[in-house]
Design an enzyme around this catalytic site. Structure first.
Site, short mmCIF file in Angstrom:
data_model
loop_
_atom_site.label_atom_id
_atom_site.label_comp_id
_atom_site.label_asym_id
_atom_site.label_seq_id
_atom_site.Cartn_x
_atom_site.Cartn_y
_atom_site.Cartn_z
N GLU A 434 0.85 -1.18 0.00
CA GLU A 434 0.00 0.00 0.00
C GLU A 434 0.88 1.23 0.00
O GLU A 434 1.72 1.40 0.87
CB GLU A 434 -0.90 0.02 1.23
CG GLU A 434 -2.00 -1.03 1.22
CD GLU A 434 -2.93 -0.87 2.40
OE1 GLU A 434 -2.73 0.09 3.15
OE2 GLU A 434 -3.83 -1.70 2.57
N VAL A 439 -2.77 1.54 -4.04
CA VAL A 439 -2.37 0.17 -3.76
C VAL A 439 -1.59 -0.34 -4.96
O VAL A 439 -1.94 -0.06 -6.11
CB VAL A 439 -3.60 -0.71 -3.49
CG1 VAL A 439 -3.18 -2.10 -3.06
CG2 VAL A 439 -4.48 -0.07 -2.42
N VAL A 440 -0.53 -1.12 -4.69
CA VAL A 440 0.35 -1.63 -5.75
C VAL A 440 0.14 -3.13 -5.86
O VAL A 440 0.09 -3.85 -4.86
CB VAL A 440 1.83 -1.30 -5.44
CG1 VAL A 440 2.71 -1.74 -6.60
CG2 VAL A 440 2.00 0.19 -5.17
N LYS A 455 -0.04 0.24 -10.06
CA LYS A 455 -0.44 1.05 -8.91
C LYS A 455 -1.77 1.71 -9.22
O LYS A 455 -1.89 2.49 -10.17
CB LYS A 455 0.61 2.11 -8.60
CG LYS A 455 0.20 2.99 -7.41
CD LYS A 455 1.29 3.94 -7.01
CE LYS A 455 0.87 4.75 -5.79
NZ LYS A 455 1.90 5.67 -5.33
N ASP A 550 8.67 11.98 1.20
CA ASP A 550 8.28 10.72 1.87
C ASP A 550 9.36 9.67 1.66
O ASP A 550 9.07 8.52 1.33
CB ASP A 550 6.94 10.22 1.34
CG ASP A 550 6.33 9.15 2.26
OD1 ASP A 550 6.79 9.06 3.42
OD2 ASP A 550 5.44 8.41 1.82
#
Length: 783
Positions: A434, A439-440, A455, A550
């Protein structure tokens, strides 16, 4: 001394007396002779010579002298006594012992002096030899160093010349490829312009013919009207009736319409070829052969500098299309004005013209929408008015002879997404991870059997339009293509607008899950290789004015070939100068910079470099560097390890929002060195401190980090191809594991990730009672 002892001889008393007597006689004879000589001198001095005067003073002095002849005789006698041979005296035993000791001591001292002089001579000889040997070795080392430096210089010069030749060759090849690409694109644009001109000319001709036909029908409307009505009602001429003369013109118009359809199909082929060039990897996988288009597409992926030329060419195309659109719109407006000015036009013809509009090629998306129109026209050719045109079926003013009719229904996909493949062309194997905004999945292309990563973008409020977060992610990841950044292959869509997927190259591992399964930590050379690749990817992002926001180990992917790639651009965004106020609630908590934790709203690339430092420490210890439970706990853990900052080391620290509201405990010392110990050298610790500098203005950049001496000291970074391989967790059964905290979400009302997987649309896991898949392994697609 021994010789003197041997020369001694003990004399008898008679011999001594005789010797003494003999000496005495000799002395007497010598005295007599001396006296005689002295008397002769006195007698001579008493008588003056001729012309000589007597010196009374001298005479007095001599006569009154204290030294008399008797005294001189006594002194001479004493001297004779001292020179006389005396008989040896007897030595006592004690004196003999003392004399022997003295002799031994003197002999020993003499021998010691001789030995010392010999030792000093040998020592000087050895020192001279050592000095000569050292000088020879020093000279030899100098010669070897000069020889080594000369060989190294020659090697570097050869390597530099080789690299220069390779660089020039690459530049030449790049120029050749760019030249070929420019020629190919110019040829395509020329063909497209010619096709558009032909279509526009054909449309203009058809409009003129149509206007002439409308005018002719206006002035001579009543005579041909009844036959057309009778034909429409089925009461026309008989089968054997002769064909009227005006049938040649509609046949000619039908041929023109077929030519128009061929030109539109050519335009569609050109647009299809452009779509193929835009998706290089997918088209190369479909073709499977080494055609020229595949080579050109691969070259386009490798050449990042050609993007500016492509954008300029696209702008030129858009300008040309706008010009043609403007001219066509002017012609259409003139035509509509002519139609309105015809006051005497019949009501039937007006109703016919209201439902049909002329086609004007405005953009590529219009041409793409022409595919569905053309298909429906081909389907409609089975009707009597379109396909059954025989010699006996002539319709004078049939609407089928008018230009192409626009459809009222929307196509299956929106015009902005025309050309995207459907997700049904992929078989989803399993769910990988996730991400921040989606979501991948691991999937397989049904046509090429390639394994890819899909994705699914999180559509927060799809009713209000395409979400800005997804648009920002797609735009950023397409702009930041680099060997150390995930590669985007294409964008695919589902049945609805809320199902949009990014197709990326599949990478086997992420560092977070890999470190949790590793039995031994990464070697120092492996850590350096991973850090170099990470810094290269981050440098490319920052050079293109992109903040990732990130960075963490779960967002770093590692392939079996040892290539690290930065992924998950859900929080990435572009920034500019001067800095603007952004939200501080970014970056996963464990990797969040202190300025973000303390509420700063203006930040730059330094927030990514703090995350890089946290990742550096985690690669060395396989544990998070600052695993805080909350934001306050996170701040305390950072201050405890690095020491509490102050205004001196962090200008502006006291003005931060959180610092104004709270007081933190004082930690005066930096305890980071104790945590790593032998895992990190002095140069490595220096790099770590520069990554984790409090003041963002002094924090090291990615470019300076790549130049640090840590990457040049031993052990050196290893080649990525020498990395060991591990089984991919995403290819096995998914197990629950501990993960880092979730990144900041999109705000209130933001639906949880993966909720759509439980619905009947999108991906859905279907299994039998025994647990086996109903349609092969993995997921199946439902829409």
């Amino acid at each position: 001394m021994g010789d003197e002892k041997d020369s001694w001889k003990v004399k008898t008393l008679d011999e001594i007396l005789q010797e003494k007597k003999r000496r005495k006689e000799q002395e007497e004879k010598a005295e007599i002779k001396r006296l005689k000589n002295s008397d002769d001198r006195d007698s001579k001095r008493d008588s003056l010579e001729e012309g000589e005067l007597r010196d009374h003073c001298m005479e007095i002095t001599i006569r009154n002298s204290p030294y008399r002849r008797e005294d001189s005789m006594e002194d001479r006698g004493e001297e004779d006594d001292s020179l006389a041979i005396k008989p040896p005296q007897q030595m006592s035993r004690k004196e003999k012992v003392h004399h022997r000791k003295d002799e031994k001591r003197k002999e020993k001292w003499k021998h010691a002096r001789v030995k010392e002089r010999e030792h000093e001579r040998r020592k000087r000889h050895r020192e001279e030899q050592d000095k000569a040997r050292r000088e020879w070795e020093r000279q030899k080392r100098r010669e070897m160093a000069r020889e080594h430096s000369r060989r190294e210089r020659d090697r570097l010069e050869q390597l530099e010349r080789k690299r220069e030749r390779e660089r020039k060759m690459r530049e030449q090849q790049k120029e050749q490829r760019e030249q070929k690409e420019r020629e190919r694109r110019a040829e395509e644009r020329r063909k497209e312009r010619e096709a558009r001109r032909e279509v526009s000319a054909h449309h203009r001709t058809m409009r003129e013919d149509y206007s002439d036909k409308v005018k002719a029908s206006h002035w001579s409307r009543s005579p041909p009207r009844p036959p057309r009505e009778r034909f429409e009602l089925g009461d026309g001429r008989k089968p054997g009736e002769a064909r009227p003369a005006p049938a040649q013109k509609p046949a000619q118009l039908k041929e023109e319409k077929m030519e128009e359809r061929d030109l539109l199909s050519d335009l569609q082929d050109i647009s299809d070829s452009e779509r193929k060039t835009s998706s290089a990897e997918s088209s190369s996988a479909e073709s499977g052969s080494g055609s020229e288009e595949e080579e050109e597409e691969e070259e386009e992926e490798e050449e990042e500098g050609s993007t500016s030329e492509e954008s300029e060419e696209e702008e030129e195309e858009e300008e040309e299309e706008e010009e043609e659109t403007g001219s066509n719109s002017e012609e259409a407006s003139e035509q509509s004005a002519e139609e309105v000015s015809e006051e005497e036009m019949s009501e039937d013809e007006e109703r016919e013209n209201e439902n049909h509009l002329l086609v004007v090629p405005e953009s590529r998306f219009d041409r793409d929408s022409g595919e569905s129109e053309e298909a429906e026209e081909e389907v409609g050719e089975g009707t009597p008015q379109s396909s059954a045109l025989t010699e006996g079926d002539y319709v004078p003013d049939s609407p089928a002879l008018l230009p192409i009719e626009l459809k009222q229904e929307l196509p299956k996909y929106l015009p902005a997404l025309q050309g995207c493949r459907s997700v049904e062309e992929f078989q989803c194997l399993n769910r990988i991870e996730e991400g921040t905004y989606g979501v991948v999945y691991r999937a397989k292309d049904k046509k090429t059997d390639e394994i890819v990563a899909l994705k699914r973008l999180k559509m927060e409020k799809e009713k209000e339009g395409f979400p800005i977060t997804s648009l920002r992610e797609i735009n950023t990841i397409l702009k930041a293509q680099h060997p150390n950044i995930v590669t985007v292959r294409e964008i695919v869509v589902g049945s609805n607008m809320d199902k949009i997927y990014i197709v990326m190259n599949y990478v086997e591992h992420d560092l977070k899950s890999l470190m949790e399964t590793m039995k031994q930590p990464f070697l120092p050379g492996e850590v350096k290789t991973l850090m170099i690749q990470l810094l290269r990817g981050v440098k490319h992002l920052h050079d293109n004015w992109i903040l990732h926001r990130d960075l963490k180990t779960s967002n770093l992917l590692l392939s079996h070939a040892g290539i690290l790639k930065v992924g998950d651009f859900g929080l990435a965004r572009e920034y500019g100068s001067p800095l603007k106020a952004y939200t501080p609630v970014v970056v996963t908590q464990w990797y969040r910079a202190p300025e973000l934790l303390l509420g700063a709203k203006e930040y730059s690339t330094a927030v990514d470099m703090w995350s890089v430092g946290c990742i550096f420490g985690e690669l060395l210890t396989q544990k998070p560097l600052f695993p805080g439970n909350s934001e306050i706990d996170q701040i305390n853990k950072v201050f405890k390890e690095l020491g509490t900052p102050s205004e001196k080391i962090w200008p502006g620290y006291s003005e931060l929002p959180v610092v104004k509201k709270m007081t933190f405990s004082e930690h005066p010392y930096n305890n980071l060195r104790k945590r790593f110990g032998a895992l990190l050298s002095d140069q490595g610790f220096d790099l770590m401190n520069k990554f984790l500098t409090y003041f963002p203005g002094r924090r090291i950049s990615a470019e300076d980090g790549l130049k640090h001496e840590y990457f040049r000291e031993t052990p050196l970074p290893i080649d990525p191809s020498m990395f060991p391989t591990w089984p991919a967790k995403s290819e096995q059964q998914r197990v629950k594991r501990g993960t880092s905290p979730r990144p900041p979400e999109g705000g209130l009302g933001y639906s949880q990730l993966g909720d759509d997987d439980l619905k009947e649309t999108g991906f859905h896991l279907t299994t039998t009672n025994q647990g086996a898949s109903a349609a092969g392994p993995g997921f199946s697609l439902k829409f």
